[in-house]
Design a protein around this motif. Structure first.
Motif, short mmCIF file in Angstrom:
data_model
loop_
_atom_site.label_atom_id
_atom_site.label_comp_id
_atom_site.label_asym_id
_atom_site.label_seq_id
_atom_site.Cartn_x
_atom_site.Cartn_y
_atom_site.Cartn_z
N VAL A 215 0.84 -1.21 0.00
CA VAL A 215 0.00 0.00 0.00
C VAL A 215 0.87 1.25 0.00
CG1 VAL A 215 -1.65 1.34 1.37
CG2 VAL A 215 -1.98 -1.12 1.08
N THR A 216 1.95 1.23 0.77
CA THR A 216 2.85 2.39 0.83
C THR A 216 3.46 2.66 -0.54
OG1 THR A 216 3.36 1.96 3.16
CG2 THR A 216 4.92 3.34 1.91
N ARG A 217 3.93 1.59 -1.23
CA ARG A 217 4.50 1.78 -2.56
C ARG A 217 3.45 2.25 -3.56
NH1 ARG A 217 7.17 -2.95 -1.15
NH2 ARG A 217 5.83 -4.24 -2.47
N PHE A 218 2.22 1.75 -3.41
CA PHE A 218 1.13 2.19 -4.30
C PHE A 218 0.88 3.68 -4.13
CE2 PHE A 218 -3.36 3.20 -4.79
CZ PHE A 218 -3.59 2.81 -6.10
N LYS A 219 0.86 4.15 -2.90
CA LYS A 219 0.62 5.58 -2.65
C LYS A 219 1.75 6.42 -3.21
CE LYS A 219 0.05 5.37 1.80
NZ LYS A 219 -0.21 5.83 3.18
N GLN A 220 2.98 5.92 -3.10
CA GLN A 220 4.11 6.66 -3.65
C GLN A 220 4.02 6.75 -5.16
OE1 GLN A 220 7.39 4.41 -2.06
NE2 GLN A 220 7.42 5.51 -0.12
N LYS A 221 3.67 5.63 -5.82
CA LYS A 221 3.57 5.64 -7.28
C LYS A 221 2.44 6.55 -7.76
CE LYS A 221 6.79 2.56 -8.10
NZ LYS A 221 8.03 2.93 -8.81
N CYS A 222 1.34 6.57 -7.02
CA CYS A 222 0.17 7.36 -7.42
C CYS A 222 0.19 8.77 -6.84
CB CYS A 222 -1.11 6.66 -6.99
SG CYS A 222 -1.35 5.06 -7.74
#
Length: 367
Positions: A215-222
């Motif tokens: 989830v953390t990586r998803f938020k960073q990418k988005c």
């Protein structure tokens, strides 16, 4: 104002609450409202346990300028969403052969070299023994082939998993954008639930648990981050805003069609524009860390009291004969003992505020 971070266990908090309030021996008899309230508390506890509870003493809502944030990027779009990969790094341990040990990377290189000849099905044992000292017999060559076969299968699985994770990320991003546009609050727990539901519905990836690191990586990418809510509105007003925007877009589209068949000097636009009596920038250089920045103006009332003008502009670029002006005056009337400037191309009227009323609109239409 200060912010403090509190780490805690959600289950321990529930146990303490049960100790203080007691435990109902028949939870099945709970009402619908009681279940909703329990669900709300459970959601808050899970979210706080994942991110750590944040307590901010300052509860004042304020307008946030997105350009004040270092992560503001107006050019970013969905196309910038990269692969979201939660696979572990390649295994670097060494494997034993008859003449020594080799890493998986070296073994795969040797297996590729073993099958690289065009004259025969594979290279000879002597040739492989000369280039790779850990190889000593035919058994080692069969072992090479097995490693290569498993690597090909693993590569296929890995590629499929990466594609599945990318599909989850793409679908989740679309759902998040839709939820934000509809005015819903979203937290990490919501992202996890949404991602799990997407994967369950489409069977993209096996053993996917939407971990906090994912989830953390998803938020960073988005480019998603926690932000303070600056304004709360009712669902009715939020829906009405969307309806008004839709009707406005349809009106503009209809007018553009009318403009194709009518002379440009028959179509005009009138728009109110408010102006402060004294204009000043709301920003100024000041020492970093200074909480209060005070600057001098001639009149503080002039910063909040303004006047409104409404010009009439035709599509061919010509202006209307008059400029309508509304001035804020005490009691909504001009003083009787003072002469008011008058000009042939101005229509000046007064009001209790600078904002135009229905009566002002009737007066403007009559002129």
């Amino acid at each position: 104002s200060f912010t403090s971070f509190i780490m805690f266990s959600a289950s321990r908090v529930v146990a303490l609450l049960a100790d203080q309030l007691g435990i109902d021996s028949d939870p099945s008899s709970a009402t619908r409202e009681e279940r909703k309230l329990a669900g709300t508390f459970a959601h808050l506890l899970k979210e706080a346990a994942l991110d750590s509870l944040i307590y901010d003493e300052n509860e004042e809502l304020e307008t946030v300028d997105p350009q004040d944030h270092g992560d503001y990027d107006p050019d970013w779009g969905e196309a910038d969403l990269d692969l979201v990969n939660d696979l572990p790094p390649p295994d670097r341990k060494r494997f034993i052969f008859s003449m020594g040990a080799a890493t998986l990377e070296t073994i795969l290189v040797a297996a590729k070299d073993y099958r690289s000849t065009t004259m025969k099905a594979h290279r000879t044992l002597d040739a492989m023994r000369k280039d790779y000292r850990f190889i000593g017999n035919e058994y080692d060559l069969r072992k090479l082939e097995q490693f290569a076969k498993e690597a090909d299968e693993d590569s296929t699985r890995r590629a499929g998993r990466i594609m599945g994770l990318q599909n989850i990320a793409n679908d989740l991003y679309k759902e998040v954008v839709e939820a934000i546009e509809e005015g819903y609050s979203i937290h990490d727990v919501d992202l996890q639930i949404m991602a799990l539901n997407i994967n369950r519905a489409n069977n993209y990836v096996t053993n996917f648990d939407a971990s906090q690191s994912w989830v953390t990586r998803f938020k960073q990418k988005c480019r998603l981050g926690s932000r303070r809510v600056t304004k709360f509105v009712s669902k009715k007003n939020f829906v009405n805003d969307a309806k008004i925007k839709k009707e406005a877009d349809e009106f503009v589209a209809g007018i553009k069609q009318e403009m194709k068949t009518r002379p440009l000097n028959t179509i005009c636009n009138a728009d109110q524009s408010g102006f402060l009596k004294e204009l000043h920038s709301k920003r100024s250089l000041a020492p970093i860390g200074q909480e209060t920045v005070i600057r001098i103006v001639q009149s503080t009332a002039s910063l909040t009291h303004s006047y409104t003008v409404m010009p009439l502009v035709f599509t061919d670029g010509s202006m209307g004969d008059y400029l309508f002006v509304v001035l804020q005056e005490p009691g909504g009337q001009f003083p009787k003992n003072k002469a008011i400037f008058n000009a042939p191309n101005l229509i000046v009227t007064a009001g209790t505020s600078h904002i135009m009323t229905k009566q002002h609109m009737k007066e403007w239409a009559a002129k």
